[in-house]
Design an enzyme around this catalytic site. Structure first.
Site, PDB file in Angstrom:
ATOM      1  N   GLU A  28      16.441  36.722 100.748  1.00 31.08           N
ATOM      2  CA  GLU A  28      17.635  36.683  99.892  1.00 31.08           C
ATOM      3  C   GLU A  28      17.362  35.872  98.631  1.00 31.08           C
ATOM      4  OE1 GLU A  28      20.252  35.477 103.060  1.00 31.08           O
ATOM      5  OE2 GLU A  28      19.895  37.426 103.984  1.00 31.08           O
TER       6      GLU A  28
ATOM      7  N   GLY B  40      19.450  34.771 111.907  1.00 33.14           N
ATOM      8  CA  GLY B  40      20.561  34.665 110.965  1.00 33.14           C
ATOM      9  C   GLY B  40      21.890  34.861 111.681  1.00 33.14           C
ATOM     10  N   GLY B  41      22.381  36.091 111.650  1.00 31.46           N
ATOM     11  CA  GLY B  41      23.708  36.401 112.189  1.00 31.46           C
ATOM     12  C   GLY B  41      23.965  35.854 113.587  1.00 31.46           C
TER      13      GLY B  41
ATOM     14  N   HIS C 162      12.897  32.809 101.416  1.00 30.09           N
ATOM     15  CA  HIS C 162      13.701  33.764 102.177  1.00 30.09           C
ATOM     16  C   HIS C 162      13.946  35.020 101.333  1.00 30.09           C
ATOM     17  CE1 HIS C 162      17.091  35.644 104.195  1.00 30.09           C
ATOM     18  NE2 HIS C 162      16.670  35.008 105.275  1.00 30.09           N
TER      19      HIS C 162
ATOM     20  N   GLY D 137      19.894  41.468 108.873  1.00 31.21           N
ATOM     21  CA  GLY D 137      21.332  41.691 108.824  1.00 31.21           C
ATOM     22  C   GLY D 137      21.735  43.152 108.945  1.00 31.21           C
TER      23      GLY D 137
ATOM     24  N   ASN E 208      19.329  30.098 110.890  1.00 30.09           N
ATOM     25  CA  ASN E 208      19.622  30.039 109.462  1.00 30.09           C
ATOM     26  C   ASN E 208      21.089  30.442 109.290  1.00 30.09           C
ATOM     27  OD1 ASN E 208      19.864  30.486 106.725  1.00 30.09           O
ATOM     28  ND2 ASN E 208      18.415  32.201 106.654  1.00 30.09           N
ATOM     29  N   TRP E 209      21.916  29.451 109.022  1.00 26.76           N
ATOM     30  CA  TRP E 209      23.367  29.703 108.975  1.00 26.76           C
ATOM     31  C   TRP E 209      23.801  30.330 107.654  1.00 26.76           C
ATOM     32  CZ3 TRP E 209      25.532  24.518 111.474  1.00 26.76           C
ATOM     33  CH2 TRP E 209      25.075  24.442 112.792  1.00 26.76           C
ATOM     34  N   LYS E 210      22.890  30.436 106.704  1.00 29.14           N
ATOM     35  CA  LYS E 210      23.186  31.044 105.399  1.00 29.14           C
ATOM     36  C   LYS E 210      24.457  30.430 104.792  1.00 29.14           C
ATOM     37  CE  LYS E 210      20.511  35.043 106.697  1.00 29.14           C
ATOM     38  NZ  LYS E 210      20.281  36.481 106.631  1.00 29.14           N
TER      39      LYS E 210
ATOM     40  N   GLU F 201       9.762  38.349 108.107  1.00 32.39           N
ATOM     41  CA  GLU F 201      11.096  38.944 108.130  1.00 32.39           C
ATOM     42  C   GLU F 201      11.084  40.224 107.297  1.00 32.39           C
ATOM     43  OE1 GLU F 201      14.226  35.713 109.107  1.00 32.39           O
ATOM     44  OE2 GLU F 201      13.913  35.712 106.957  1.00 32.39           O
TER      45      GLU F 201
ATOM     46  N   SER G  11      17.504  40.606 112.619  1.00 34.15           N
ATOM     47  CA  SER G  11      18.337  41.145 113.701  1.00 34.15           C
ATOM     48  C   SER G  11      17.836  40.742 115.097  1.00 34.15           C
ATOM     49  CB  SER G  11      18.468  42.666 113.578  1.00 34.15           C
ATOM     50  OG  SER G  11      19.100  43.006 112.353  1.00 34.15           O
TER      51      SER G  11
HETATM   52  P1  PGA Z   1      19.530  38.230 110.707  1.00 31.30           P
HETATM   53  O1  PGA Z   1      18.888  37.315 109.534  1.00 31.30           O
HETATM   54  O2  PGA Z   1      19.146  37.607 112.017  1.00 31.30           O
HETATM   55  O3  PGA Z   1      21.012  38.195 110.439  1.00 31.30           O
HETATM   56  O4  PGA Z   1      18.949  39.601 110.548  1.00 31.30           O
HETATM   57  C1  PGA Z   1      17.619  36.759 109.678  1.00 31.30           C
HETATM   58  C2  PGA Z   1      17.288  35.924 108.471  1.00 31.30           C
HETATM   59  O5  PGA Z   1      17.653  36.315 107.349  1.00 31.30           O
HETATM   60  O6  PGA Z   1      16.659  34.852 108.587  1.00 31.30           O
END
Ligand code: PGA
Length: 249
Positions: A97, A234-235, A95, A173, A10-12, A167, A213
């Site tokens: 967010e 994500g990251g 998600h 993050g 997930n490149w956000k 998640e 993470s």
């Molecule tokens: P993260 O994000 O790997 O940066 O913790 C995961 C996500 O939000 O899908």
């Protein structure tokens, strides 16, 4: 286990088209002999660019969200019809967010899930508790509610196109990963919820990713757990040298 591992990036809200294309090219080359199922979810603005790069590869194209309506007066939203037109195969919905920063509730997430499935997309439905909910002993109840409400009205046949991503919000993050044991316990619980809401076979077959993470050095230990079938990253999905070792754990 008959479930295939599914690793998604997930490149956000990162990457220009040129940056997205460069990363996608690296991933296509590095993962062509990969044994698992793969997906990348760039920003809407880079979908068309990345679609051209991953076409014909073993990497699926995902979007990070969609509107709950097919079309109309919805300023700033993107429709499933527009995503289909770009070659998108899968949509990440619910998600944390979206839920917490943009106040999407279970009802809205459910409308999006049903619309995306109706239009033939695969769906990654994200669920997970806040830190205060975990500390109050409510992690299971939150995951139950988000799973049941998110999948309301979904048929057993359509459920086969749904992946759940667990998640825990406090692990996204933050560098704090749930222990493999803690994550596996919630995954097992979500599987039980699916068994009750649908049937035991559906629960056995549904792929449940862990997210929060995930990194090259913790991926294998998480994936070794019975109920963890993949990762939503994500990251660490923003650079090939971090994502590829996770994808090839
Ligand atoms: P993260 O994000 O790997 O940066 O913790 C995961 C996500 O939000 O899908």
């Amino acid at each position: 286990m008959s479930r295939n591992y599914f690793i998604a990036g997930n490149w956000k809200m990162h990457k220009t088209r040129a940056e997205a294309a460069a990363l996608a090219k690296e991933l296509v080359a590095a993962l062509k002999d990969g044994r698992h199922k793969y997906l990348v979810a760039p920003s809407f603005t880079a979908l068309e660019t990345v679609a051209a790069v991953v076409k014909g590869s073993n990497i699926l194209l995902g979007a990070q969200n969609c509107a709950a309506e097919e079309e109309g007066a919805h300023t700033g939203e993107v429709s499933v019809l527009q995503l289909k037109d770009l070659g998108v195969q899968s949509v990440i919905l619910g998600h944390s967010e979206r839920r917490h920063l943009y106040k999407e509730d279970d009802g809205l997430v459910n409308r999006k899930v049903r619309l995306a499935l109706k239009h033939g997309f695969d769906v990654i439905l994200c669920v997970g508790e806040l830190l205060e909910e975990r500390e109050a002993g409510k992690a299971e109840a939150v995951c139950r509610r988000q799973t049941v409400e998110g999948l309301k009205g979904v048929s057993a046949a359509d459920l086969q196109r749904v992946t759940i991503a667990y998640e825990p919000v406090w692990a996204i993050g933050t560098g704090k990963t749930a222990t493999p044991e803690d994550a596996d316990a919630i995954h097992a619980y979500i599987r039980k919820v699916i068994a009750e809401a649908f049937c035991p076979a559906a629960a056995e077959n549904i792929v449940i990713q862990y997210g929060g993470s995930v990194k090259p050095d913790n991926a294998a230990a998480l994936m070794a757990k019975e109920n963890i079938d993949g990762a939503l990253v994500g990251g660490a999905s923003l650079k090939a040298d971090a994502f590829v070792p996770i994808a090839k754990f």
